[in-house]
Scaffold this motif. Structure first.
Motif, PDB file in Angstrom:
ATOM      1  N   GLU A   1       0.851  -1.219  -0.020  1.00 24.92           N
ATOM      2  CA  GLU A   1      -0.046  -0.098  -0.001  1.00 24.92           C
ATOM      3  C   GLU A   1       0.902   1.357  -0.004  1.00 24.92           C
ATOM      4  N   HIS A   2       1.838   1.319   0.838  1.00 29.24           N
ATOM      5  CA  HIS A   2       2.782   2.470   0.745  1.00 29.24           C
ATOM      6  C   HIS A   2       3.400   2.861  -0.323  1.00 29.24           C
ATOM      7  N   PRO A   3       4.538   2.313  -1.053  1.00 31.54           N
ATOM      8  CA  PRO A   3       5.087   2.728  -2.072  1.00 31.54           C
ATOM      9  C   PRO A   3       4.169   3.012  -3.443  1.00 31.54           C
ATOM     10  N   PHE A   4       3.436   2.007  -3.484  1.00 37.74           N
ATOM     11  CA  PHE A   4       2.695   1.645  -4.712  1.00 37.74           C
ATOM     12  C   PHE A   4       1.187   2.567  -4.642  1.00 37.74           C
ATOM     13  N   GLY A   5       0.424   2.016  -3.712  1.00 36.80           N
ATOM     14  CA  GLY A   5      -1.056   2.463  -3.776  1.00 36.80           C
ATOM     15  C   GLY A   5      -1.268   3.915  -3.322  1.00 36.80           C
ATOM     16  N   ILE A   6      -0.423   4.479  -2.574  1.00 36.39           N
ATOM     17  CA  ILE A   6      -0.678   5.825  -2.192  1.00 36.39           C
ATOM     18  C   ILE A   6      -0.015   6.956  -3.355  1.00 36.39           C
ATOM     19  N   ARG A   7       1.208   6.394  -3.908  1.00 35.11           N
ATOM     20  CA  ARG A   7       1.724   7.287  -4.782  1.00 35.11           C
ATOM     21  C   ARG A   7       0.930   7.918  -5.878  1.00 35.11           C
ATOM     22  N   GLN A   8       0.818   9.060  -5.997  1.00 32.53           N
ATOM     23  CA  GLN A   8       0.121   9.645  -7.314  1.00 32.53           C
ATOM     24  C   GLN A   8       1.072  10.256  -8.184  1.00 32.53           C
ATOM     25  N   PHE A   9       1.156   9.301  -9.382  1.00 28.24           N
ATOM     26  CA  PHE A   9       2.248   9.747 -10.498  1.00 28.24           C
ATOM     27  C   PHE A   9       1.536  10.585 -11.414  1.00 28.24           C
ATOM     28  N   GLU A  10       2.262  11.395 -12.039  1.00 29.62           N
ATOM     29  CA  GLU A  10       2.133  12.289 -13.049  1.00 29.62           C
ATOM     30  C   GLU A  10       2.976  11.917 -14.143  1.00 29.62           C
ATOM     31  N   GLU A  11       2.488  12.192 -15.375  1.00 28.06           N
ATOM     32  CA  GLU A  11       3.459  11.929 -16.292  1.00 28.06           C
ATOM     33  C   GLU A  11       4.755  12.435 -16.450  1.00 28.06           C
ATOM     34  N   GLN A  12       4.698  13.839 -16.197  1.00 25.15           N
ATOM     35  CA  GLN A  12       6.136  14.566 -16.045  1.00 25.15           C
ATOM     36  C   GLN A  12       6.849  14.453 -14.778  1.00 25.15           C
ATOM     37  N   ARG A  13       6.260  14.459 -13.839  1.00 25.44           N
ATOM     38  CA  ARG A  13       6.806  14.521 -12.424  1.00 25.44           C
ATOM     39  C   ARG A  13       7.167  12.959 -11.960  1.00 25.44           C
ATOM     40  N   HIS A  14       6.439  12.074 -12.270  1.00 23.90           N
ATOM     41  CA  HIS A  14       6.527  10.725 -11.820  1.00 23.90           C
ATOM     42  C   HIS A  14       6.108   9.543 -12.790  1.00 23.90           C
ATOM     43  N   PRO A  15       7.255   9.442 -13.770  1.00 25.71           N
ATOM     44  CA  PRO A  15       7.110   8.285 -14.866  1.00 25.71           C
ATOM     45  C   PRO A  15       6.865   7.145 -14.286  1.00 25.71           C
ATOM     46  N   LEU A  16       6.138   6.007 -14.783  1.00 23.22           N
ATOM     47  CA  LEU A  16       6.047   4.792 -14.198  1.00 23.22           C
ATOM     48  C   LEU A  16       7.290   4.172 -14.366  1.00 23.22           C
ATOM     49  N   THR A  17       7.370   3.205 -13.547  1.00 22.25           N
ATOM     50  CA  THR A  17       8.737   2.493 -13.319  1.00 22.25           C
ATOM     51  C   THR A  17       8.527   0.969 -13.565  1.00 22.25           C
ATOM     52  N   VAL A  18       9.834   0.291 -13.625  1.00 26.55           N
ATOM     53  CA  VAL A  18       9.512  -1.099 -13.554  1.00 26.55           C
ATOM     54  C   VAL A  18       8.774  -1.539 -12.137  1.00 26.55           C
ATOM     55  N   ALA A  19       9.211  -1.004 -11.267  1.00 27.76           N
ATOM     56  CA  ALA A  19       8.355  -1.515  -9.925  1.00 27.76           C
ATOM     57  C   ALA A  19       6.898  -1.089 -10.069  1.00 27.76           C
ATOM     58  N   ASP A  20       6.250  -0.234 -10.768  1.00 24.27           N
ATOM     59  CA  ASP A  20       4.899   0.035 -11.042  1.00 24.27           C
ATOM     60  C   ASP A  20       4.480  -1.269 -11.844  1.00 24.27           C
ATOM     61  N   ALA A  21       5.213  -1.546 -12.755  1.00 21.94           N
ATOM     62  CA  ALA A  21       4.939  -2.650 -13.695  1.00 21.94           C
ATOM     63  C   ALA A  21       4.539  -3.895 -12.912  1.00 21.94           C
ATOM     64  N   ALA A  22       5.571  -4.173 -11.967  1.00 25.32           N
ATOM     65  CA  ALA A  22       5.648  -5.280 -11.139  1.00 25.32           C
ATOM     66  C   ALA A  22       4.229  -5.083 -10.093  1.00 25.32           C
ATOM     67  N   ALA A  23       4.266  -4.168  -9.372  1.00 21.87           N
ATOM     68  CA  ALA A  23       2.936  -3.938  -8.455  1.00 21.87           C
ATOM     69  C   ALA A  23       1.867  -4.046  -8.885  1.00 21.87           C
ATOM     70  N   PHE A  24       1.508  -3.180 -10.266  1.00 21.84           N
ATOM     71  CA  PHE A  24       0.330  -3.215 -10.997  1.00 21.84           C
ATOM     72  C   PHE A  24      -0.055  -4.863 -11.546  1.00 21.84           C
ATOM     73  N   SER A  25       0.938  -5.711 -11.926  1.00 22.13           N
ATOM     74  CA  SER A  25       0.546  -6.864 -12.386  1.00 22.13           C
ATOM     75  C   SER A  25       0.045  -7.834 -10.982  1.00 22.13           C
ATOM     76  N   PHE A  26       0.562  -7.620 -10.064  1.00 18.25           N
ATOM     77  CA  PHE A  26       0.073  -8.357  -8.742  1.00 18.25           C
ATOM     78  C   PHE A  26      -1.293  -7.879  -8.306  1.00 18.25           C
TER      79      PHE A  26
END
Length: 70
Positions: A4-29
């Motif tokens: 929940e903490h690193p992936f569920g709460i973070r609000q990414f925005e295209e310019q400020r917070h690009p999606l990462t490999v960690a996002d891909a892994a967390a999203f898949s689960f």
């Protein structure tokens, strides 16, 4: 809570917070668990976390716009 903490709460925005490999892994689960065709305690836990479901939707909207509304 680790998920929940690193992936569920973070609000990414295209310019400020690009999606990462960690996002891909967390999203898949998160997406796999939330989309599982049977009701399970783990699925109820994930679906009961608004922040995880919002995270899932943000990633789906950005990476898979063809799935909008599903």
């Amino acid at each position: 809570r680790l998920v929940e903490h690193p992936f569920g709460i973070r609000q990414f925005e295209e310019q400020r917070h690009p999606l990462t490999v960690a996002d891909a892994a967390a999203f898949s689960f998160v997406d796999s668990i939330a989309s599982f065709p049977r009701d399970t305690p783990v699925q109820r836990f994930v679906r009961g976390r608004d922040n995880l479901m919002a995270y899932r939707q943000r990633v789906r909207d950005r990476w898979f716009p063809e799935l909008a509304g599903r």
